[in-house]
Design an enzyme around this catalytic site. Structure first.
Site, PDB file in Angstrom:
ATOM      1  N   ARG A  40      40.222  29.111  40.128  1.00 39.79           N
ATOM      2  CA  ARG A  40      40.061  29.189  38.680  1.00 39.79           C
ATOM      3  C   ARG A  40      40.776  28.074  37.927  1.00 39.79           C
ATOM      4  O   ARG A  40      40.464  27.819  36.761  1.00 39.79           O
ATOM      5  CB  ARG A  40      40.558  30.555  38.194  1.00 39.79           C
ATOM      6  CG  ARG A  40      39.608  31.704  38.500  1.00 39.79           C
ATOM      7  CD  ARG A  40      38.437  31.736  37.516  1.00 39.79           C
ATOM      8  NE  ARG A  40      38.864  32.341  36.251  1.00 39.79           N
ATOM      9  CZ  ARG A  40      38.991  31.703  35.119  1.00 39.79           C
ATOM     10  NH1 ARG A  40      38.717  30.414  35.043  1.00 39.79           N
ATOM     11  NH2 ARG A  40      39.389  32.329  34.020  1.00 39.79           N
ATOM     12  N   TYR A  71      29.432  46.448  24.885  1.00 36.45           N
ATOM     13  CA  TYR A  71      29.926  45.074  24.846  1.00 36.45           C
ATOM     14  C   TYR A  71      29.091  44.212  23.896  1.00 36.45           C
ATOM     15  O   TYR A  71      29.617  43.403  23.131  1.00 36.45           O
ATOM     16  CB  TYR A  71      29.889  44.453  26.242  1.00 36.45           C
ATOM     17  CG  TYR A  71      31.094  44.743  27.096  1.00 36.45           C
ATOM     18  CD1 TYR A  71      32.339  44.211  26.777  1.00 36.45           C
ATOM     19  CD2 TYR A  71      30.993  45.522  28.247  1.00 36.45           C
ATOM     20  CE1 TYR A  71      33.450  44.455  27.571  1.00 36.45           C
ATOM     21  CE2 TYR A  71      32.100  45.775  29.051  1.00 36.45           C
ATOM     22  CZ  TYR A  71      33.329  45.234  28.712  1.00 36.45           C
ATOM     23  OH  TYR A  71      34.430  45.486  29.498  1.00 36.45           O
ATOM     24  N   ARG A  79      36.976  45.285  42.355  1.00 38.97           N
ATOM     25  CA  ARG A  79      37.684  44.051  42.016  1.00 38.97           C
ATOM     26  C   ARG A  79      38.561  43.561  43.168  1.00 38.97           C
ATOM     27  O   ARG A  79      39.640  43.004  42.953  1.00 38.97           O
ATOM     28  CB  ARG A  79      38.532  44.227  40.753  1.00 38.97           C
ATOM     29  CG  ARG A  79      37.712  44.465  39.488  1.00 38.97           C
ATOM     30  CD  ARG A  79      38.613  44.613  38.282  1.00 38.97           C
ATOM     31  NE  ARG A  79      37.837  44.925  37.071  1.00 38.97           N
ATOM     32  CZ  ARG A  79      38.349  45.469  35.979  1.00 38.97           C
ATOM     33  NH1 ARG A  79      39.641  45.765  35.932  1.00 38.97           N
ATOM     34  NH2 ARG A  79      37.595  45.709  34.936  1.00 38.97           N
ATOM     35  N   ARG A 114      41.797  38.229  40.416  1.00 39.62           N
ATOM     36  CA  ARG A 114      42.971  37.515  39.924  1.00 39.62           C
ATOM     37  C   ARG A 114      44.279  37.878  40.605  1.00 39.62           C
ATOM     38  O   ARG A 114      45.266  37.163  40.458  1.00 39.62           O
ATOM     39  CB  ARG A 114      43.114  37.743  38.411  1.00 39.62           C
ATOM     40  CG  ARG A 114      42.013  37.092  37.598  1.00 39.62           C
ATOM     41  CD  ARG A 114      42.143  37.471  36.134  1.00 39.62           C
ATOM     42  NE  ARG A 114      41.838  38.882  35.929  1.00 39.62           N
ATOM     43  CZ  ARG A 114      41.986  39.519  34.762  1.00 39.62           C
ATOM     44  NH1 ARG A 114      42.495  38.873  33.723  1.00 39.62           N
ATOM     45  NH2 ARG A 114      41.668  40.788  34.647  1.00 39.62           N
ATOM     46  N   ASP A 128      29.686  39.353  37.586  1.00 43.13           N
ATOM     47  CA  ASP A 128      30.193  40.084  36.438  1.00 43.13           C
ATOM     48  C   ASP A 128      29.060  40.885  35.831  1.00 43.13           C
ATOM     49  O   ASP A 128      27.905  40.446  35.850  1.00 43.13           O
ATOM     50  CB  ASP A 128      30.777  39.122  35.393  1.00 43.13           C
ATOM     51  CG  ASP A 128      31.597  39.848  34.348  1.00 43.13           C
ATOM     52  OD1 ASP A 128      31.030  40.217  33.295  1.00 43.13           O
ATOM     53  OD2 ASP A 128      32.797  40.060  34.564  1.00 43.13           O
TER      54      ASP A 128
END
Length: 382
Positions: free
Chosen positions: A56, A175, A43, A47, A94
Protein backbone atom coordinates in the site's frame (compact mmCIF):
# COMPACT_ATOMS: atom_id res chain seq x y z
CA UNK A 1 -29.96 -15.33 -15.05
CA UNK A 2 -27.21 -13.10 -16.46
CA UNK A 3 -27.66 -11.57 -19.87
CA UNK A 4 -25.97 -13.11 -22.88
CA UNK A 5 -23.63 -10.14 -23.02
CA UNK A 6 -22.45 -10.95 -19.49
CA UNK A 7 -21.74 -14.56 -20.45
CA UNK A 8 -19.75 -13.41 -23.44
CA UNK A 9 -17.60 -10.99 -21.44
CA UNK A 10 -15.82 -13.77 -19.53
CA UNK A 11 -13.69 -16.18 -21.46
CA UNK A 12 -11.52 -17.80 -18.81
CA UNK A 13 -10.58 -21.48 -19.04
CA UNK A 14 -11.87 -22.73 -15.68
CA UNK A 15 -11.31 -26.39 -16.54
CA UNK A 16 -7.56 -26.36 -15.96
CA UNK A 17 -7.38 -25.27 -12.35
CA UNK A 18 -5.14 -27.34 -10.08
CA UNK A 19 -6.96 -30.08 -8.16
CA UNK A 20 -8.10 -29.11 -4.67
CA UNK A 21 -6.00 -30.62 -1.88
CA UNK A 22 -7.91 -29.31 1.14
CA UNK A 23 -11.69 -29.46 0.74
CA UNK A 24 -12.49 -29.18 4.46
CA UNK A 25 -14.24 -25.82 4.08
CA UNK A 26 -16.41 -27.01 1.18
CA UNK A 27 -17.41 -30.19 2.98
CA UNK A 28 -18.37 -28.28 6.11
CA UNK A 29 -20.31 -25.66 4.13
CA UNK A 30 -22.36 -28.47 2.60
CA UNK A 31 -23.23 -29.79 6.05
CA UNK A 32 -20.94 -32.81 5.97
CA UNK A 33 -19.30 -34.02 9.16
CA UNK A 34 -15.60 -33.09 9.19
CA UNK A 35 -12.61 -34.18 11.23
CA UNK A 36 -12.31 -30.64 12.61
CA UNK A 37 -13.87 -27.26 11.95
CA UNK A 38 -12.37 -25.45 8.97
CA UNK A 39 -11.19 -21.93 9.77
CA UNK A 40 -10.66 -18.70 7.90
CA UNK A 41 -11.05 -15.03 8.86
CA UNK A 42 -12.92 -12.14 7.38
CA UNK A 43 -10.39 -9.50 6.29
CA UNK A 44 -7.62 -12.07 6.66
CA UNK A 45 -5.77 -10.19 3.90
CA UNK A 46 -5.34 -6.60 4.97
CA UNK A 47 -3.86 -3.86 7.04
CA UNK A 48 -2.81 -5.89 10.08
CA UNK A 49 -0.14 -7.53 7.88
CA UNK A 50 3.15 -5.67 7.33
CA UNK A 51 3.46 -7.27 3.90
CA UNK A 52 0.15 -5.74 2.88
CA UNK A 53 1.12 -2.32 4.21
CA UNK A 54 4.32 -2.51 2.18
CA UNK A 55 2.25 -2.87 -1.01
CA UNK A 56 0.00 0.00 0.00
CA UNK A 57 2.97 2.37 0.34
CA UNK A 58 3.11 2.64 -3.45
CA UNK A 59 -0.44 1.64 -4.39
CA UNK A 60 -3.75 3.33 -3.66
CA UNK A 61 -6.34 0.93 -2.20
CA UNK A 62 -8.57 0.60 -5.24
CA UNK A 63 -5.51 0.29 -7.48
CA UNK A 64 -4.69 -2.89 -5.58
CA UNK A 65 -8.24 -4.12 -6.15
CA UNK A 66 -8.09 -3.25 -9.85
CA UNK A 67 -4.68 -4.81 -10.54
CA UNK A 68 -5.13 -8.59 -10.72
CA UNK A 69 -1.48 -9.38 -9.93
CA UNK A 70 -1.59 -7.21 -6.80
CA UNK A 71 -4.97 -8.58 -5.69
CA UNK A 72 -3.60 -12.10 -6.09
CA UNK A 73 -0.47 -11.29 -4.11
CA UNK A 74 -2.45 -9.77 -1.23
CA UNK A 75 -4.89 -12.72 -1.21
CA UNK A 76 -1.99 -15.15 -0.89
CA UNK A 77 -0.11 -13.27 1.85
CA UNK A 78 -1.99 -14.78 4.81
CA UNK A 79 -1.81 -18.24 3.22
CA UNK A 80 1.99 -17.95 3.19
CA UNK A 81 2.27 -16.50 6.69
CA UNK A 82 -0.09 -19.08 8.23
CA UNK A 83 0.92 -22.06 6.11
CA UNK A 84 -1.32 -25.03 6.81
CA UNK A 85 -3.56 -23.15 9.25
CA UNK A 86 -6.13 -21.50 6.95
CA UNK A 87 -8.76 -23.60 5.17
CA UNK A 88 -9.98 -20.96 2.70
CA UNK A 89 -8.73 -17.90 0.84
CA UNK A 90 -10.98 -14.93 0.10
CA UNK A 91 -10.19 -12.77 -2.90
CA UNK A 92 -8.85 -9.33 -2.07
CA UNK A 93 -11.43 -6.84 -3.30
CA UNK A 94 -14.05 -4.54 -1.78
CA UNK A 95 -17.83 -4.49 -1.62
CA UNK A 96 -17.84 -0.97 -3.08
CA UNK A 97 -16.57 -2.06 -6.49
CA UNK A 98 -20.27 -2.59 -7.31
CA UNK A 99 -21.27 1.08 -6.82
CA UNK A 100 -18.18 2.00 -8.82
CA UNK A 101 -19.30 -0.28 -11.64
CA UNK A 102 -22.73 1.35 -11.53
CA UNK A 103 -21.22 4.78 -12.11
CA UNK A 104 -20.45 6.29 -8.70
CA UNK A 105 -17.01 7.56 -7.70
CA UNK A 106 -15.63 6.01 -4.52
CA UNK A 107 -12.40 6.98 -2.79
CA UNK A 108 -10.63 5.25 0.09
CA UNK A 109 -9.52 8.08 2.37
CA UNK A 110 -6.66 7.22 4.77
CA UNK A 111 -7.85 7.26 8.36
CA UNK A 112 -11.46 7.75 7.31
CA UNK A 113 -12.48 4.91 5.04
CA UNK A 114 -14.67 4.92 1.94
CA UNK A 115 -15.94 8.27 0.66
CA UNK A 116 -18.41 9.03 -2.14
CA UNK A 117 -17.76 12.59 -3.41
CA UNK A 118 -21.24 12.70 -4.98
CA UNK A 119 -23.61 10.35 -3.13
CA UNK A 120 -27.23 9.80 -4.08
CA UNK A 121 -29.22 12.64 -2.55
CA UNK A 122 -32.69 12.13 -4.02
CA UNK A 123 -34.53 9.63 -6.22
CA UNK A 124 -33.67 11.80 -9.22
CA UNK A 125 -30.05 10.75 -8.71
CA UNK A 126 -30.90 7.17 -9.68
CA UNK A 127 -30.64 8.42 -13.26
CA UNK A 128 -26.89 8.80 -12.69
CA UNK A 129 -26.47 5.04 -12.29
CA UNK A 130 -25.40 3.32 -15.50
CA UNK A 131 -26.66 -0.23 -14.88
CA UNK A 132 -29.69 0.32 -17.14
CA UNK A 133 -27.76 1.93 -19.96
CA UNK A 134 -27.69 0.11 -23.27
CA UNK A 135 -24.64 -2.10 -23.46
CA UNK A 136 -23.98 -2.14 -19.70
CA UNK A 137 -22.28 -5.37 -18.69
CA UNK A 138 -21.53 -6.36 -15.11
CA UNK A 139 -18.78 -8.64 -16.35
CA UNK A 140 -17.13 -6.00 -18.49
CA UNK A 141 -17.18 -3.46 -15.65
CA UNK A 142 -15.80 -5.90 -13.09
CA UNK A 143 -13.54 -7.91 -15.37
CA UNK A 144 -10.54 -7.08 -13.17
CA UNK A 145 -12.10 -8.98 -10.24
CA UNK A 146 -12.65 -12.01 -12.44
CA UNK A 147 -9.05 -11.91 -13.65
CA UNK A 148 -7.85 -11.67 -10.05
CA UNK A 149 -9.96 -14.71 -9.15
CA UNK A 150 -8.65 -16.74 -12.04
CA UNK A 151 -5.04 -15.74 -11.37
CA UNK A 152 -5.42 -16.51 -7.67
CA UNK A 153 -7.10 -19.85 -8.24
CA UNK A 154 -4.10 -20.93 -10.31
CA UNK A 155 -1.59 -19.41 -7.88
CA UNK A 156 -3.15 -21.25 -4.94
CA UNK A 157 -2.24 -24.53 -6.58
CA UNK A 158 -5.22 -26.21 -4.94
CA UNK A 159 -4.08 -25.44 -1.38
CA UNK A 160 -7.54 -24.31 -0.24
CA UNK A 161 -10.82 -23.18 -1.81
CA UNK A 162 -11.13 -19.61 -3.06
CA UNK A 163 -14.06 -17.48 -1.91
CA UNK A 164 -15.69 -14.63 -3.80
CA UNK A 165 -18.02 -12.08 -2.24
CA UNK A 166 -20.30 -9.07 -2.60
CA UNK A 167 -21.94 -6.52 -0.35
CA UNK A 168 -25.70 -6.94 0.09
CA UNK A 169 -28.12 -4.40 -1.40
CA UNK A 170 -29.12 -2.60 1.82
CA UNK A 171 -25.48 -2.20 2.87
CA UNK A 172 -24.48 -0.88 -0.56
CA UNK A 173 -27.50 1.42 -0.66
CA UNK A 174 -26.55 2.86 2.73
CA UNK A 175 -23.03 3.68 1.54
CA UNK A 176 -24.29 5.15 -1.73
CA UNK A 177 -26.69 7.51 0.03
CA UNK A 178 -24.70 8.37 3.15
CA UNK A 179 -21.51 8.89 1.14
CA UNK A 180 -19.54 6.67 3.51
CA UNK A 181 -19.96 5.21 6.97
CA UNK A 182 -22.48 6.73 9.36
CA UNK A 183 -23.45 6.75 13.03
CA UNK A 184 -27.17 7.26 12.41
CA UNK A 185 -27.83 6.27 8.77
CA UNK A 186 -30.38 9.06 8.78
CA UNK A 187 -30.07 9.82 5.06
CA UNK A 188 -30.37 6.19 3.96
CA UNK A 189 -33.24 5.49 6.35
CA UNK A 190 -35.05 8.59 5.14
CA UNK A 191 -35.24 6.94 1.72
CA UNK A 192 -36.92 3.90 3.28
CA UNK A 193 -39.82 6.00 4.50
CA UNK A 194 -39.93 9.15 2.35
CA UNK A 195 -38.94 7.47 -0.93
CA UNK A 196 -40.06 3.88 -0.42
CA UNK A 197 -40.62 3.11 -4.12
CA UNK A 198 -37.24 4.56 -5.08
CA UNK A 199 -35.58 2.64 -2.26
CA UNK A 200 -37.03 -0.63 -3.53
CA UNK A 201 -36.00 0.24 -7.08
CA UNK A 202 -32.42 0.83 -5.98
CA UNK A 203 -32.36 -2.33 -3.86
CA UNK A 204 -33.73 -4.38 -6.75
CA UNK A 205 -31.14 -3.00 -9.15
CA UNK A 206 -28.37 -3.73 -6.67
CA UNK A 207 -29.67 -7.27 -6.17
CA UNK A 208 -29.61 -7.83 -9.92
CA UNK A 209 -26.06 -6.53 -10.33
CA UNK A 210 -24.68 -8.40 -7.32
CA UNK A 211 -26.30 -11.69 -8.35
CA UNK A 212 -24.84 -11.40 -11.84
CA UNK A 213 -21.49 -10.47 -10.31
CA UNK A 214 -21.47 -13.53 -8.04
CA UNK A 215 -22.35 -15.82 -10.93
CA UNK A 216 -19.47 -14.29 -12.89
CA UNK A 217 -17.14 -14.84 -9.95
CA UNK A 218 -17.93 -18.55 -9.97
CA UNK A 219 -17.25 -18.73 -13.71
CA UNK A 220 -13.93 -17.01 -13.06
CA UNK A 221 -12.87 -19.50 -10.37
CA UNK A 222 -14.58 -18.79 -7.04
CA UNK A 223 -15.49 -22.05 -5.32
CA UNK A 224 -17.71 -20.56 -2.61
CA UNK A 225 -19.31 -17.17 -1.98
CA UNK A 226 -20.24 -14.83 0.86
CA UNK A 227 -22.75 -11.97 0.94
CA UNK A 228 -21.94 -9.24 3.46
CA UNK A 229 -24.96 -7.42 4.90
CA UNK A 230 -22.70 -5.36 7.12
CA UNK A 231 -25.35 -2.83 8.15
CA UNK A 232 -28.16 -5.32 8.80
CA UNK A 233 -28.21 -4.41 12.48
CA UNK A 234 -29.10 -0.82 11.63
CA UNK A 235 -32.55 -2.09 10.62
CA UNK A 236 -35.22 -3.24 13.03
CA UNK A 237 -36.97 -6.57 12.41
CA UNK A 238 -39.83 -5.06 10.39
CA UNK A 239 -37.57 -3.00 8.15
CA UNK A 240 -35.10 -5.89 7.72
CA UNK A 241 -37.99 -8.06 6.55
CA UNK A 242 -38.95 -5.48 3.93
CA UNK A 243 -35.69 -3.88 2.81
CA UNK A 244 -33.04 -6.56 3.30
CA UNK A 245 -34.40 -10.10 3.44
CA UNK A 246 -36.20 -10.21 0.05
CA UNK A 247 -33.08 -9.03 -1.76
CA UNK A 248 -30.78 -11.37 0.13
CA UNK A 249 -33.16 -14.20 -0.82
CA UNK A 250 -33.27 -13.09 -4.46
CA UNK A 251 -29.48 -13.07 -4.76
CA UNK A 252 -29.04 -16.54 -3.28
CA UNK A 253 -31.84 -18.01 -5.41
CA UNK A 254 -30.29 -16.70 -8.63
CA UNK A 255 -26.84 -17.97 -7.76
CA UNK A 256 -28.23 -21.39 -6.81
CA UNK A 257 -30.17 -21.54 -10.06
CA UNK A 258 -26.93 -21.08 -11.97
CA UNK A 259 -24.61 -23.06 -9.67
CA UNK A 260 -26.55 -25.32 -7.27
CA UNK A 261 -23.41 -26.92 -5.87
CA UNK A 262 -21.54 -23.75 -4.92
CA UNK A 263 -21.87 -23.00 -1.18
CA UNK A 264 -23.01 -19.49 -0.32
CA UNK A 265 -22.86 -17.75 3.06
CA UNK A 266 -24.82 -14.79 4.38
CA UNK A 267 -23.41 -12.51 7.07
CA UNK A 268 -26.15 -10.22 8.39
CA UNK A 269 -24.19 -8.48 11.12
CA UNK A 270 -26.31 -7.43 14.06
CA UNK A 271 -29.53 -9.02 12.80
CA UNK A 272 -29.68 -11.80 15.39
CA UNK A 273 -33.48 -11.48 15.33
CA UNK A 274 -33.49 -12.72 11.72
CA UNK A 275 -31.91 -16.15 12.17
CA UNK A 276 -35.18 -17.99 11.57
CA UNK A 277 -35.99 -15.95 8.46
CA UNK A 278 -32.53 -16.44 6.99
CA UNK A 279 -32.77 -20.18 7.59
CA UNK A 280 -36.26 -20.71 6.18
CA UNK A 281 -36.87 -17.90 3.69
CA UNK A 282 -33.54 -18.06 1.83
CA UNK A 283 -31.35 -20.81 0.38
CA UNK A 284 -28.02 -19.82 1.91
CA UNK A 285 -25.98 -22.84 2.95
CA UNK A 286 -24.20 -21.03 5.78
CA UNK A 287 -25.26 -18.31 8.21
CA UNK A 288 -22.35 -16.39 9.69
CA UNK A 289 -22.82 -15.15 13.25
CA UNK A 290 -21.35 -12.07 14.84
CA UNK A 291 -19.99 -12.25 18.39
CA UNK A 292 -23.21 -11.02 20.05
CA UNK A 293 -24.98 -14.32 19.34
CA UNK A 294 -24.56 -17.44 21.47
CA UNK A 295 -23.85 -20.34 19.09
CA UNK A 296 -25.90 -22.83 21.13
CA UNK A 297 -28.93 -20.56 21.04
CA UNK A 298 -28.43 -19.81 17.35
CA UNK A 299 -28.24 -23.49 16.44
CA UNK A 300 -31.33 -24.33 18.47
CA UNK A 301 -33.31 -21.50 16.88
CA UNK A 302 -32.24 -22.40 13.34
CA UNK A 303 -33.03 -26.09 13.76
CA UNK A 304 -36.39 -25.34 15.38
CA UNK A 305 -37.30 -22.97 12.54
CA UNK A 306 -36.40 -25.53 9.90
CA UNK A 307 -38.53 -28.16 11.64
CA UNK A 308 -41.50 -25.85 12.13
CA UNK A 309 -41.53 -24.86 8.46
CA UNK A 310 -40.78 -28.44 7.30
CA UNK A 311 -37.73 -27.19 5.41
CA UNK A 312 -35.72 -30.24 4.43
CA UNK A 313 -32.19 -28.87 4.34
CA UNK A 314 -29.30 -28.24 6.68
CA UNK A 315 -27.94 -24.81 7.55
CA UNK A 316 -24.35 -24.54 8.72
CA UNK A 317 -23.20 -21.87 11.18
CA UNK A 318 -20.02 -19.83 10.88
CA UNK A 319 -18.26 -17.66 13.45
CA UNK A 320 -17.98 -16.09 15.83
CA UNK A 321 -15.12 -15.02 18.16
CA UNK A 322 -15.20 -11.35 19.12
CA UNK A 323 -12.34 -9.84 17.05
CA UNK A 324 -11.21 -7.79 20.05
CA UNK A 325 -10.28 -11.01 21.86
CA UNK A 326 -7.20 -10.99 19.60
CA UNK A 327 -5.98 -8.01 21.63
CA UNK A 328 -5.81 -10.27 24.70
CA UNK A 329 -2.88 -12.38 25.87
CA UNK A 330 -2.26 -15.69 24.12
CA UNK A 331 -3.75 -17.90 26.85
CA UNK A 332 -6.96 -15.88 26.88
CA UNK A 333 -7.19 -16.26 23.10
CA UNK A 334 -6.77 -20.03 23.43
CA UNK A 335 -9.32 -20.26 26.22
CA UNK A 336 -11.93 -18.13 24.46
CA UNK A 337 -11.42 -19.99 21.17
CA UNK A 338 -11.87 -23.34 22.90
CA UNK A 339 -15.03 -21.97 24.53
CA UNK A 340 -16.30 -20.89 21.12
CA UNK A 341 -15.64 -24.31 19.61
CA UNK A 342 -17.44 -26.05 22.49
CA UNK A 343 -20.42 -23.74 22.01
CA UNK A 344 -20.74 -24.72 18.35
CA UNK A 345 -20.28 -28.37 19.27
CA UNK A 346 -19.09 -31.28 17.14
CA UNK A 347 -21.59 -30.76 14.31
CA UNK A 348 -20.80 -28.92 11.09
CA UNK A 349 -19.32 -25.50 11.86
CA UNK A 350 -16.96 -23.09 10.11
CA UNK A 351 -14.72 -21.24 12.55
CA UNK A 352 -14.23 -17.52 11.99
CA UNK A 353 -14.26 -14.23 13.82
CA UNK A 354 -17.53 -12.46 14.49
CA UNK A 355 -16.36 -9.69 12.18
CA UNK A 356 -13.16 -8.83 10.32
CA UNK A 357 -9.53 -8.47 11.36
CA UNK A 358 -8.58 -5.00 12.60
CA UNK A 359 -5.56 -2.92 11.53
CA UNK A 360 -4.06 -2.94 15.04
CA UNK A 361 -4.22 -6.71 15.49
CA UNK A 362 -0.97 -8.52 16.15
CA UNK A 363 -0.56 -11.07 13.33
CA UNK A 364 0.87 -13.58 15.78
CA UNK A 365 -2.32 -13.43 17.82
CA UNK A 366 -4.23 -14.55 14.75
CA UNK A 367 -1.85 -17.50 14.55
CA UNK A 368 -2.76 -18.40 18.14
CA UNK A 369 -6.46 -18.31 17.22
CA UNK A 370 -5.97 -20.51 14.15
CA UNK A 371 -3.90 -23.07 16.07
CA UNK A 372 -6.46 -23.11 18.87
CA UNK A 373 -9.28 -23.84 16.41
CA UNK A 374 -7.33 -26.75 14.96
CA UNK A 375 -6.73 -28.24 18.39
CA UNK A 376 -10.04 -27.52 20.09
CA UNK A 377 -12.33 -28.50 17.22
CA UNK A 378 -10.40 -31.72 16.57
CA UNK A 379 -10.68 -32.72 20.24
CA UNK A 380 -14.46 -32.22 20.08
CA UNK A 381 -14.72 -34.74 17.25
CA UNK A 382 -12.64 -37.47 18.88
Amino acid sequence: MPSSSDHGAVNFDTARFPPLKNDLYLRAARGEQTERAPVWCMRQAGRYLSEFRAIRVENEFFRVCRTPSLATEVTLQPLRRYAGLLDAAIIFSDILVVPQAMGLDVEMVPGKGPHFPSPLRSPDDLARLVDRNEGFSVDAQLDYVYKALTNTRHALGGQVPLLGFVGAPWTLMAYMIEGGGSKTFAAAKTWLFAHRAAAHELLARLADVTARFLIGQVRAGAQALQVFESWAGELGPRDFAEFSLPYLARIAARVKEAYPGVPITVFAKGAHYALELLATETVYDVISLDWTVDPRTARARVEAALRSKSVARSVVLQGNLDPTVLFADEQTIRDRTAEMCRAFGPTAHIANLGHGMMPAHDPEHLRVFLEAVHQSSAELRQ
